[in-house]
Design a protein around this motif. Structure first.
Motif, PDB file in Angstrom:
ATOM      1  N   ILE A 164      24.965 -19.299 -11.273  1.00 27.36           N
ATOM      2  CA  ILE A 164      25.275 -19.001 -12.674  1.00 27.36           C
ATOM      3  C   ILE A 164      25.045 -17.524 -12.977  1.00 27.36           C
ATOM      4  N   VAL A 165      23.923 -16.976 -12.522  1.00 30.41           N
ATOM      5  CA  VAL A 165      23.638 -15.556 -12.768  1.00 30.41           C
ATOM      6  C   VAL A 165      24.684 -14.675 -12.100  1.00 30.41           C
ATOM      7  N   ASN A 166      25.029 -14.991 -10.856  1.00 30.43           N
ATOM      8  CA  ASN A 166      26.041 -14.197 -10.148  1.00 30.43           C
ATOM      9  C   ASN A 166      27.393 -14.274 -10.836  1.00 30.43           C
ATOM     10  N   ARG A 167      27.795 -15.465 -11.274  1.00 33.37           N
ATOM     11  CA  ARG A 167      29.083 -15.606 -11.940  1.00 33.37           C
ATOM     12  C   ARG A 167      29.090 -14.866 -13.269  1.00 33.37           C
ATOM     13  N   PHE A 168      27.967 -14.933 -14.006  1.00 33.39           N
ATOM     14  CA  PHE A 168      27.866 -14.197 -15.261  1.00 33.39           C
ATOM     15  C   PHE A 168      28.060 -12.709 -15.010  1.00 33.39           C
ATOM     16  N   ALA A 169      27.394 -12.183 -13.985  1.00 29.99           N
ATOM     17  CA  ALA A 169      27.512 -10.760 -13.675  1.00 29.99           C
ATOM     18  C   ALA A 169      28.957 -10.404 -13.309  1.00 29.99           C
ATOM     19  N   MET A 170      29.628 -11.296 -12.589  1.00 29.51           N
ATOM     20  CA  MET A 170      31.020 -11.045 -12.212  1.00 29.51           C
ATOM     21  C   MET A 170      31.927 -10.992 -13.448  1.00 29.51           C
ATOM     22  N   LEU A 171      31.640 -11.821 -14.449  1.00 28.47           N
ATOM     23  CA  LEU A 171      32.490 -11.879 -15.640  1.00 28.47           C
ATOM     24  C   LEU A 171      32.256 -10.701 -16.582  1.00 28.47           C
TER      25      LEU A 171
ATOM     26  N   PHE B  86      28.544  -4.864 -10.403  1.00 26.99           N
ATOM     27  CA  PHE B  86      28.187  -6.274 -10.301  1.00 26.99           C
ATOM     28  C   PHE B  86      26.784  -6.453  -9.720  1.00 26.99           C
ATOM     29  N   GLY B  87      26.474  -5.730  -8.649  1.00 24.50           N
ATOM     30  CA  GLY B  87      25.168  -5.858  -8.006  1.00 24.50           C
ATOM     31  C   GLY B  87      24.033  -5.411  -8.902  1.00 24.50           C
ATOM     32  N   SER B  88      24.235  -4.311  -9.628  1.00 25.70           N
ATOM     33  CA  SER B  88      23.181  -3.790 -10.503  1.00 25.70           C
ATOM     34  C   SER B  88      22.891  -4.743 -11.657  1.00 25.70           C
ATOM     35  N   VAL B  89      23.946  -5.244 -12.299  1.00 23.62           N
ATOM     36  CA  VAL B  89      23.758  -6.163 -13.424  1.00 23.62           C
ATOM     37  C   VAL B  89      23.111  -7.455 -12.939  1.00 23.62           C
ATOM     38  N   GLY B  90      23.606  -7.997 -11.834  1.00 21.32           N
ATOM     39  CA  GLY B  90      23.009  -9.211 -11.287  1.00 21.32           C
ATOM     40  C   GLY B  90      21.553  -9.017 -10.917  1.00 21.32           C
ATOM     41  N   GLY B  91      21.239  -7.862 -10.341  1.00 20.03           N
ATOM     42  CA  GLY B  91      19.857  -7.584  -9.946  1.00 20.03           C
ATOM     43  C   GLY B  91      18.917  -7.507 -11.138  1.00 20.03           C
ATOM     44  N   VAL B  92      19.370  -6.864 -12.216  1.00 16.25           N
ATOM     45  CA  VAL B  92      18.538  -6.770 -13.418  1.00 16.25           C
ATOM     46  C   VAL B  92      18.327  -8.156 -14.028  1.00 16.25           C
ATOM     47  N   LEU B  93      19.378  -8.962 -14.064  1.00 18.54           N
ATOM     48  CA  LEU B  93      19.247 -10.312 -14.616  1.00 18.54           C
ATOM     49  C   LEU B  93      18.279 -11.154 -13.797  1.00 18.54           C
ATOM     50  N   PHE B  94      18.401 -11.107 -12.477  1.00 17.16           N
ATOM     51  CA  PHE B  94      17.477 -11.846 -11.617  1.00 17.16           C
ATOM     52  C   PHE B  94      16.045 -11.366 -11.830  1.00 17.16           C
TER      53      PHE B  94
END
Length: 201
Positions: free
Chosen positions: A153-160, A167-175
């Motif tokens: 879910i977090v990865n898909r959110f970052a992709m959208l 994508f990697g930076s946003v996903g990393g901050v969310l995680f």
């Protein structure tokens, strides 16, 4: 490269404009912050949902042996058997999750997939209090699925929501946010004494 148009020294740019010696290293974080500010309510809902979800998965796993001893009796051999079973289920189901659940999310879409995740959590919640090995094994399958699902879910959110190159930076901050809040909540639960009855801490 429109995702990099504002990476510079504007109001949302790198802190290097204020004399930061990190320079280029700060740019991905600046862009990430700007992306997350554009959708604050959605980001907040995602972080709250994933934090609550992680707690519903990680806390039972953390207390598994003690919980089984309380449920089946410390002198029973069932707790040890169930913990051994958990290791097998986690290895096998975790492997399958890594292969197929991302494709399932692609097919269902993020909204419906999130509903499936919530449904699995409800199933685990219903099964855990039942004094039955079969029910506990089924709950373990749900817990194993749950550990993998929120990451999708977090990865898909970052992709959208993130520019392709961020994508990697946003996903990393969310995680990171989810991990920090989950860790703090687990610490608060432990310090509150909620686990003392289970294993005498």
């Amino acid at each position: 490269d429109d995702d990099d148009d504002d990476d510079g020294d504007g109001a949302d740019g790198c802190p290097a404009a204020l004399g930061c010696c990190a320079g280029e290293a700060c740019r991905p974080l600046a862009v990430t912050w700007r992306v997350m500010r554009e959708n604050p309510a959605v980001v907040a809902l995602l972080v709250v949902f994933c934090t609550a979800y992680c707690l519903s998965i990680l806390y039972p796993v953390e207390q598994m042996l003690y919980y089984y001893q309380a449920l089946f009796g410390a002198s029973s051999g069932v707790p040890g058997q169930l913990v051994d079973t958990w290791a097998l289920i986690y290895g096998g189901c975790g492997f399958l999750c890594a292969l197929f659940l991302g494709a399932l999310c692609d097919g269902l879409g993020l909204s419906l997939f999130t509903g499936v995740v919530a449904g699995i959590t409800a199933m685990v919640t219903a099964l855990l209090p039942i004094r039955s090995q079969a029910c506990q094994v089924a709950a373990q399958v749900g817990l194993t699925l749950g550990i993998s699902l929120y990451q999708i879910i977090v990865n898909r959110f970052a992709m959208l929501y993130a520019p392709p190159r961020r994508f990697g930076s946003v996903g990393g901050v969310l995680f990171t946010l989810v991990s920090v809040f989950t860790g703090l909540c687990l610490r608060l639960i432990s310090s509150s004494g909620a686990t003392k009855g289970a294993h005498g801490l």
